[in-house]
Scaffold this active site. Structure first.
Site, PDB file in Angstrom:
ATOM      1  N   LYS A  11      65.098  55.643  77.484  1.00  0.00           N
ATOM      2  CA  LYS A  11      66.062  54.561  77.720  1.00  0.00           C
ATOM      3  C   LYS A  11      65.536  53.592  78.774  1.00  0.00           C
ATOM      4  O   LYS A  11      65.693  52.377  78.650  1.00  0.00           O
ATOM      5  CB  LYS A  11      67.417  55.143  78.115  1.00  0.00           C
ATOM      6  CG  LYS A  11      68.070  55.885  76.951  1.00  0.00           C
ATOM      7  CD  LYS A  11      69.418  56.461  77.309  1.00  0.00           C
ATOM      8  CE  LYS A  11      70.022  57.164  76.097  1.00  0.00           C
ATOM      9  NZ  LYS A  11      71.311  57.795  76.384  1.00  0.00           N
ATOM     10  N   ASP A  69      62.800  54.347  90.936  1.00  0.00           N
ATOM     11  CA  ASP A  69      63.632  55.481  91.328  1.00  0.00           C
ATOM     12  C   ASP A  69      65.013  54.891  91.529  1.00  0.00           C
ATOM     13  O   ASP A  69      65.172  53.871  92.208  1.00  0.00           O
ATOM     14  CB  ASP A  69      63.123  56.154  92.604  1.00  0.00           C
ATOM     15  CG  ASP A  69      63.817  57.503  92.825  1.00  0.00           C
ATOM     16  OD1 ASP A  69      64.075  58.218  91.830  1.00  0.00           O
ATOM     17  OD2 ASP A  69      64.102  57.840  93.981  1.00  0.00           O
ATOM     18  N   GLY A 153      73.299  58.751  82.531  1.00  0.00           N
ATOM     19  CA  GLY A 153      73.569  59.079  83.924  1.00  0.00           C
ATOM     20  C   GLY A 153      75.036  58.894  84.271  1.00  0.00           C
ATOM     21  O   GLY A 153      75.917  59.392  83.579  1.00  0.00           O
TER      22      GLY A 153
END
Length: 198
Positions: A11, A69, A153
């Site tokens: 993704k 990140d 997420g």
């Protein structure tokens, strides 16, 4: 120009490809290059982890490399899960468990104190070894239950400021235009353009 995204997350790879599509940059993922040892993400900041991943990828392949990140920083949890977002419930990448844990931790927190921000640090190590790190943030509120099937997420419990939908209810294009990673990648584009024209 070939650009290596130091990630196996399909993704994230699609997201980066969409954002740089007009730049004539070919984006590769870690599955497109020979395997190399990847250092664990042990830095206390998003920027530190992103830079470590980009440096490893560049050193191993010689390709210009980008790494991100990212995670969610919840105000009522003093900025946590933060860099631990992907493994907040213990196992890395267990989205359902991570969501349930955050929702449980915020169960008694009133609506007006449920602010949060998605954060993305993106590091770029150019072919010549020069480095750039950029950061994007996306403010919003943590809802009391998950909504939406897009994204990944913490998207289903995050309602961006100014919207009535969660980030998991946005289309990919809408999310690219608003998201923390989209913001960070657009900040990086001028640096990528400079390299691709050489």
């Amino acid at each position: 120009m070939k650009l290596l995204l130091a990630s196996r997350n399909a993704k994230k790879l699609r997201e980066l490809k969409r954002i740089v599509a007009a730049e004539g940059i070919e984006v590769l993922g870690l599955d497109d290059v020979p395997e190399f040892p990847e250092a664990p993400e042990t830095a206390p900041t998003f920027e530190g982890n992103a830079l470590a991943k980009a440096r490893d990828a560049h050193a191993a392949t010689g390709l210009p490399a980008v790494a991100d990140d990212s995670g969610i920083a919840v105000d009522a949890l003093n900025g946590m899960p933060g860099v631990l977002s992907a493994r907040w419930a213990g196992a890395h990448g267990d989205d359902a468990a991570n969501l349930e844990l955050v929702l449980g931790q915020l169960r008694d927190v009133p609506d007006e104190r449920r602010g949060a921000a998605f954060v993305s640090a993106v590091a770029y190590v150019a072919a010549d070894g020069s480095e750039v790190v950029v950061r994007g943030e996306w403010r919003g509120t943590i809802l009391r239950e998950a909504r939406g099937a897009n994204g990944f997420g913490y998207d289903p419990i995050f309602r961006p400021d100014g919207l009535e939908v969660t980030s998991a209810e946005l289309s990919a294009e809408e999310k690219d235009a608003l998201s923390h990673r989209g913001k960070a990648l657009r900040l990086l584009l001028p640096h990528l353009r400079g390299q691709s024209s050489r």
